[in-house]
Design a protein around this motif. Sequence first.
Motif, PDB file in Angstrom:
ATOM      1  N   ALA A  36       0.822  -1.215   0.000  1.00 21.66           N
ATOM      2  CA  ALA A  36       0.000   0.000   0.000  1.00 21.66           C
ATOM      3  C   ALA A  36       0.853   1.260   0.000  1.00 21.66           C
ATOM      4  O   ALA A  36       0.551   2.232  -0.706  1.00 21.66           O
ATOM      5  CB  ALA A  36      -0.936  -0.004   1.211  1.00 21.66           C
ATOM      6  N   SER A  37       1.948   1.248   0.788  1.00 14.36           N
ATOM      7  CA  SER A  37       2.796   2.446   0.872  1.00 14.36           C
ATOM      8  C   SER A  37       3.571   2.689  -0.414  1.00 14.36           C
ATOM      9  O   SER A  37       4.081   3.788  -0.631  1.00 14.36           O
ATOM     10  CB  SER A  37       3.774   2.329   2.048  1.00 14.36           C
ATOM     11  OG  SER A  37       4.699   1.291   1.833  1.00 14.36           O
ATOM     12  N   MET A  38       3.656   1.681  -1.257  1.00 16.38           N
ATOM     13  CA  MET A  38       4.298   1.875  -2.558  1.00 16.38           C
ATOM     14  C   MET A  38       3.266   2.163  -3.640  1.00 16.38           C
ATOM     15  O   MET A  38       3.490   3.003  -4.516  1.00 16.38           O
ATOM     16  CB  MET A  38       5.121   0.649  -2.932  1.00 16.38           C
ATOM     17  CG  MET A  38       6.021   0.886  -4.132  1.00 16.38           C
ATOM     18  SD  MET A  38       7.268  -0.411  -4.339  1.00 16.38           S
ATOM     19  CE  MET A  38       8.282   0.358  -5.611  1.00 16.38           C
ATOM     20  N   ALA A  39       2.120   1.492  -3.576  1.00 13.79           N
ATOM     21  CA  ALA A  39       1.120   1.612  -4.638  1.00 13.79           C
ATOM     22  C   ALA A  39       0.523   3.018  -4.717  1.00 13.79           C
ATOM     23  O   ALA A  39       0.356   3.572  -5.814  1.00 13.79           O
ATOM     24  CB  ALA A  39       0.013   0.583  -4.423  1.00 13.79           C
ATOM     25  N   VAL A  40       0.196   3.615  -3.562  1.00  8.72           N
ATOM     26  CA  VAL A  40      -0.483   4.926  -3.563  1.00  8.72           C
ATOM     27  C   VAL A  40       0.394   6.021  -4.165  1.00  8.72           C
ATOM     28  O   VAL A  40      -0.007   6.691  -5.123  1.00  8.72           O
ATOM     29  CB  VAL A  40      -0.958   5.296  -2.141  1.00  8.72           C
ATOM     30  CG1 VAL A  40      -1.527   6.715  -2.117  1.00  8.72           C
ATOM     31  CG2 VAL A  40      -1.999   4.300  -1.642  1.00  8.72           C
ATOM     32  N   PRO A  41       1.622   6.255  -3.644  1.00 11.07           N
ATOM     33  CA  PRO A  41       2.451   7.299  -4.267  1.00 11.07           C
ATOM     34  C   PRO A  41       2.910   6.944  -5.670  1.00 11.07           C
ATOM     35  O   PRO A  41       3.064   7.830  -6.516  1.00 11.07           O
ATOM     36  CB  PRO A  41       3.647   7.420  -3.306  1.00 11.07           C
ATOM     37  CG  PRO A  41       3.703   6.114  -2.601  1.00 11.07           C
ATOM     38  CD  PRO A  41       2.286   5.650  -2.478  1.00 11.07           C
ATOM     39  N   PHE A  42       3.114   5.650  -5.938  1.00  8.79           N
ATOM     40  CA  PHE A  42       3.538   5.232  -7.279  1.00  8.79           C
ATOM     41  C   PHE A  42       2.474   5.595  -8.313  1.00  8.79           C
ATOM     42  O   PHE A  42       2.789   6.147  -9.377  1.00  8.79           O
ATOM     43  CB  PHE A  42       3.795   3.729  -7.301  1.00  8.79           C
ATOM     44  CG  PHE A  42       4.225   3.203  -8.655  1.00  8.79           C
ATOM     45  CD1 PHE A  42       5.553   3.209  -9.012  1.00  8.79           C
ATOM     46  CD2 PHE A  42       3.289   2.727  -9.556  1.00  8.79           C
ATOM     47  CE1 PHE A  42       5.959   2.745 -10.265  1.00  8.79           C
ATOM     48  CE2 PHE A  42       3.677   2.264 -10.807  1.00  8.79           C
ATOM     49  CZ  PHE A  42       5.015   2.271 -11.161  1.00  8.79           C
ATOM     50  N   ALA A  43       1.210   5.296  -8.009  1.00 12.42           N
ATOM     51  CA  ALA A  43       0.124   5.587  -8.946  1.00 12.42           C
ATOM     52  C   ALA A  43      -0.006   7.084  -9.182  1.00 12.42           C
ATOM     53  O   ALA A  43      -0.121   7.543 -10.333  1.00 12.42           O
ATOM     54  CB  ALA A  43      -1.185   5.007  -8.411  1.00 12.42           C
ATOM     55  N   ALA A  44       0.033   7.869  -8.104  1.00 12.30           N
ATOM     56  CA  ALA A  44      -0.125   9.318  -8.237  1.00 12.30           C
ATOM     57  C   ALA A  44       1.049   9.944  -8.984  1.00 12.30           C
ATOM     58  O   ALA A  44       0.862  10.779  -9.883  1.00 12.30           O
ATOM     59  CB  ALA A  44      -0.267   9.942  -6.853  1.00 12.30           C
ATOM     60  N   ALA A  45       2.267   9.536  -8.630  1.00 14.55           N
ATOM     61  CA  ALA A  45       3.457  10.113  -9.257  1.00 14.55           C
ATOM     62  C   ALA A  45       3.562   9.725 -10.731  1.00 14.55           C
ATOM     63  O   ALA A  45       3.897  10.557 -11.585  1.00 14.55           O
ATOM     64  CB  ALA A  45       4.710   9.657  -8.502  1.00 14.55           C
ATOM     65  N   SER A  46       3.274   8.479 -11.045  1.00 17.69           N
ATOM     66  CA  SER A  46       3.333   8.023 -12.442  1.00 17.69           C
ATOM     67  C   SER A  46       2.314   8.751 -13.299  1.00 17.69           C
ATOM     68  O   SER A  46       2.605   9.133 -14.443  1.00 17.69           O
ATOM     69  CB  SER A  46       3.096   6.513 -12.515  1.00 17.69           C
ATOM     70  OG  SER A  46       4.109   5.812 -11.850  1.00 17.69           O
ATOM     71  N   ALA A  47       1.124   8.952 -12.755  1.00 16.07           N
ATOM     72  CA  ALA A  47       0.078   9.669 -13.496  1.00 16.07           C
ATOM     73  C   ALA A  47       0.500  11.107 -13.773  1.00 16.07           C
ATOM     74  O   ALA A  47       0.329  11.618 -14.895  1.00 16.07           O
ATOM     75  CB  ALA A  47      -1.237   9.626 -12.711  1.00 16.07           C
ATOM     76  N   LEU A  48       1.055  11.771 -12.755  1.00 16.36           N
ATOM     77  CA  LEU A  48       1.528  13.148 -12.952  1.00 16.36           C
ATOM     78  C   LEU A  48       2.603  13.208 -14.027  1.00 16.36           C
ATOM     79  O   LEU A  48       2.573  14.081 -14.900  1.00 16.36           O
ATOM     80  CB  LEU A  48       2.089  13.695 -11.642  1.00 16.36           C
ATOM     81  CG  LEU A  48       1.158  14.470 -10.718  1.00 16.36           C
ATOM     82  CD1 LEU A  48       1.907  14.890  -9.457  1.00 16.36           C
ATOM     83  CD2 LEU A  48       0.581  15.693 -11.418  1.00 16.36           C
ATOM     84  N   ALA A  49       3.552  12.276 -13.963  1.00 17.41           N
ATOM     85  CA  ALA A  49       4.651  12.263 -14.928  1.00 17.41           C
ATOM     86  C   ALA A  49       4.166  11.954 -16.340  1.00 17.41           C
ATOM     87  O   ALA A  49       4.692  12.482 -17.319  1.00 17.41           O
ATOM     88  CB  ALA A  49       5.708  11.245 -14.493  1.00 17.41           C
TER      89      ALA A  49
END
Length: 338
Positions: A36-49
Amino acid sequence: GLILLSATLLLLVAGLEVELSTAWRVGKAAIWVAMASMAVPFAAASALAWFFPTFMDAGTLGVSVPSAFALFVGVALSITALPIIAKVLIDLKMFKSDLGMLVLSAAILNDVLGWMAFAVVMALVGGVPDTNTTDNVGMLILWTVVFMVAAMTVLRWSFHFAMPYMQAHLSWPGGVLGIILTIALLCAAFTEWIGIHAIFGAFIAGVAIGDSHHLRQRTRDTIHQFITNIFAPIFFAGIGLHINIWAHFDLPLVLAVLTVAMGGKIAGGFLGARMGALRRRESAAVGFAVAVQGSMGIILGQLALNMKLIGERMFVAIIVVAFVTSAVGGPAIQAMLQ
């Protein structure tokens, strides 16, 4: 070259901090927190990028390979700094507590997943020559799995059985230190050869070597002191010499990256801990603990900057995130548990 060597040896130290038995013992709750601690920021950051590459400061390679850029930003803003977390927990006298073991286990899983994802980034930008992108990724993942299995079995068992002999017959600390550094650099060279970055090989070598209970604590401390006191300053000084932080400081980008990285890690860690049946205060402490990035994020950022996957503004934002999360991690954990 010296900066790369410093980063490689720093990852060896990070690998030595890993306790595989701890990861197995804590079990399900740690898996929930790590995922969970990887999935949440990973999804948000990848989408922004992916959707805003110019704002997120994609480099020339990042513009030409947007999937690699998006994946890298996701990894860089979701990875956890295992050595920093270990130091924070030791300072708070929580290193051997159940909560400390949970956080450490989640950080271990997070780091392993993060570096494997970085291996995929390397494949997307041409890690393995003379193949198309699909074959690139598939071959690199296959090589990564083969290397990790070999390191966790053959290398781990061989070192464990040979360690008593080495400590009895080689000079201390020079002989043992030389053997460990040689193994780490050979693993680093191998992973560089197959198309993953050298630092991944050093990290896995550290995990395999550090799992042996024959490796004395004073030897671990000597390795840690030798590398962190000599090579860590070289690495960070090298960064300072190669980039003007104030000239490339972009406040909107820094705030966006800090919000996604820190907010996403805290929220994901809290959610994962709750799914692992922890109480609210403990879950909040876990969230702040796994949000610490420190040197891991900076090392990833330096590699991406060298490859021109990101620009200077994004690298500065990653540096700011690393320092802010490291600074607030300890006090926040302590406040949550009072």
